[in-house]
Design a protein around this motif. Structure first.
Motif, PDB file in Angstrom:
ATOM      1  N   MET A 106       0.559  -1.258   0.077  1.00 22.77           N
ATOM      2  CA  MET A 106       0.170  -0.351   0.145  1.00 22.77           C
ATOM      3  C   MET A 106       0.661   1.041  -0.384  1.00 22.77           C
ATOM      4  O   MET A 106       2.557   1.126   0.084  1.00 22.77           O
ATOM      5  N   GLU A 107       0.071   2.285  -0.402  1.00 17.78           N
ATOM      6  CA  GLU A 107       0.729   3.656  -0.531  1.00 17.78           C
ATOM      7  C   GLU A 107       1.506   3.469   1.233  1.00 17.78           C
ATOM      8  O   GLU A 107       2.962   4.700   1.006  1.00 17.78           O
ATOM      9  N   SER A 108       1.301   3.362   2.237  1.00 17.09           N
ATOM     10  CA  SER A 108       1.283   3.894   3.664  1.00 17.09           C
ATOM     11  C   SER A 108       3.059   2.558   4.384  1.00 17.09           C
ATOM     12  O   SER A 108       3.526   3.167   4.693  1.00 17.09           O
ATOM     13  N   GLY A 109       3.299   1.813   2.554  1.00 17.53           N
ATOM     14  CA  GLY A 109       4.545   1.370   2.757  1.00 17.53           C
ATOM     15  C   GLY A 109       3.486  -0.182   4.270  1.00 17.53           C
ATOM     16  O   GLY A 109       4.651  -1.471   4.073  1.00 17.53           O
ATOM     17  N   GLU A 110       2.578  -0.778   3.928  1.00 13.00           N
ATOM     18  CA  GLU A 110       1.808  -1.830   4.601  1.00 13.00           C
ATOM     19  C   GLU A 110       2.185  -2.800   2.596  1.00 13.00           C
ATOM     20  O   GLU A 110       1.333  -2.253   2.420  1.00 13.00           O
ATOM     21  N   GLU A 111       2.089  -4.515   3.614  1.00 12.27           N
ATOM     22  CA  GLU A 111       2.022  -4.943   2.691  1.00 12.27           C
ATOM     23  C   GLU A 111       1.474  -5.843   2.955  1.00 12.27           C
ATOM     24  O   GLU A 111       0.868  -6.599   4.336  1.00 12.27           O
ATOM     25  N   ARG A 112       0.244  -6.600   2.088  1.00 13.01           N
ATOM     26  CA  ARG A 112      -0.625  -7.425   2.402  1.00 13.01           C
ATOM     27  C   ARG A 112      -0.971  -8.443   1.183  1.00 13.01           C
ATOM     28  O   ARG A 112       0.092  -8.142   0.515  1.00 13.01           O
ATOM     29  N   GLU A 113      -1.084  -9.785   0.666  1.00  7.78           N
ATOM     30  CA  GLU A 113      -2.165 -10.614   0.605  1.00  7.78           C
ATOM     31  C   GLU A 113      -2.745 -10.597   0.668  1.00  7.78           C
ATOM     32  O   GLU A 113      -4.183 -11.287   1.387  1.00  7.78           O
ATOM     33  N   TYR A 114      -3.533 -10.826  -0.889  1.00  7.83           N
ATOM     34  CA  TYR A 114      -5.180 -11.149  -0.982  1.00  7.83           C
ATOM     35  C   TYR A 114      -4.722 -11.894  -2.460  1.00  7.83           C
ATOM     36  O   TYR A 114      -3.924 -12.424  -2.995  1.00  7.83           O
ATOM     37  N   SER A 115      -5.880 -13.100  -2.029  1.00  7.74           N
ATOM     38  CA  SER A 115      -6.939 -13.782  -2.898  1.00  7.74           C
ATOM     39  C   SER A 115      -7.777 -13.582  -4.201  1.00  7.74           C
ATOM     40  O   SER A 115      -8.670 -12.550  -3.203  1.00  7.74           O
ATOM     41  N   ILE A 116      -7.707 -13.140  -5.307  1.00  7.24           N
ATOM     42  CA  ILE A 116      -8.950 -12.287  -5.862  1.00  7.24           C
ATOM     43  C   ILE A 116      -9.470 -13.881  -6.421  1.00  7.24           C
ATOM     44  O   ILE A 116      -9.274 -14.820  -7.008  1.00  7.24           O
TER      45      ILE A 116
END
Length: 160
Positions: A96-106
């Motif tokens: 994310m722009e904030s630097g936070e990393e995430r993992e999503y399943s679409i």
């Protein structure tokens, strides 16, 4: 609900499993509950009977809904998923722009589970991610109207 819906193989299997459970196990349980409630006597003042009949109506409505969903389902063939491009069935790691990393399943819109980071291909983030590759930076308009930049770190086949 006569519109075709996309599903991952796992999401489609969940529909089939729920339908099987409701039509075999749950129907039988409710039939027994109704029979037991009838044995209590006067049906006009029998709360157990009313509750069992209400539960039966809910289950039958859900079975009809599941049958419609299954009839209109289109299951994505995982073997045809290009893992270099975000698509339905992809696992996407983003920053994310904030630097936070995430993992999503679409996933398809009927498989969404935000708590498990399963987002729809029709959600603002999901829609923006479809067709992108690792390394891409995209601007996403959030439901609030704010815009944010997301960087795609990796794309893979979903592990679910």
């Amino acid at each position: 609900m006569s519109k075709e819906q996309l599903y991952t193989p796992e999401g489609f299997q969940k529909l089939l499993d729920e339908q099987k459970y409701l039509t075999t196990v749950r129907r039988e349980e409710i039939t027994k509950d109704i029979a037991e409630a009838r044995s209590f006597g006067d049906l006009s003042e029998n709360a157990e009977y009313d509750a069992a009949r209400n539960e039966q109506a809910k289950v039958e409505a859900r079975i009809k809904e599941l049958e419609e969903l299954i009839r209109n389902a289109k299951v994505v063939d995982e073997d045809t998923i290009d893992t270099s491009v975000v698509s339905l069935g992809s696992a996407v790691k983003i920053r994310m722009e904030s630097g936070e990393e995430r993992e999503y399943s679409i996933v398809g819109s009927n498989e969404v589970d935000p708590m498990a980071f399963r987002i729809s291909d029709r959600s603002p983030i999901g829609k923006a991610l479809i067709g992108t590759r690792a390394g891409a930076a995209i601007t996403v308009e959030l439901p609030s109207g704010a815009k944010t930049v997301i960087t795609v770190l990796s794309v893979a086949r979903s592990k679910d």
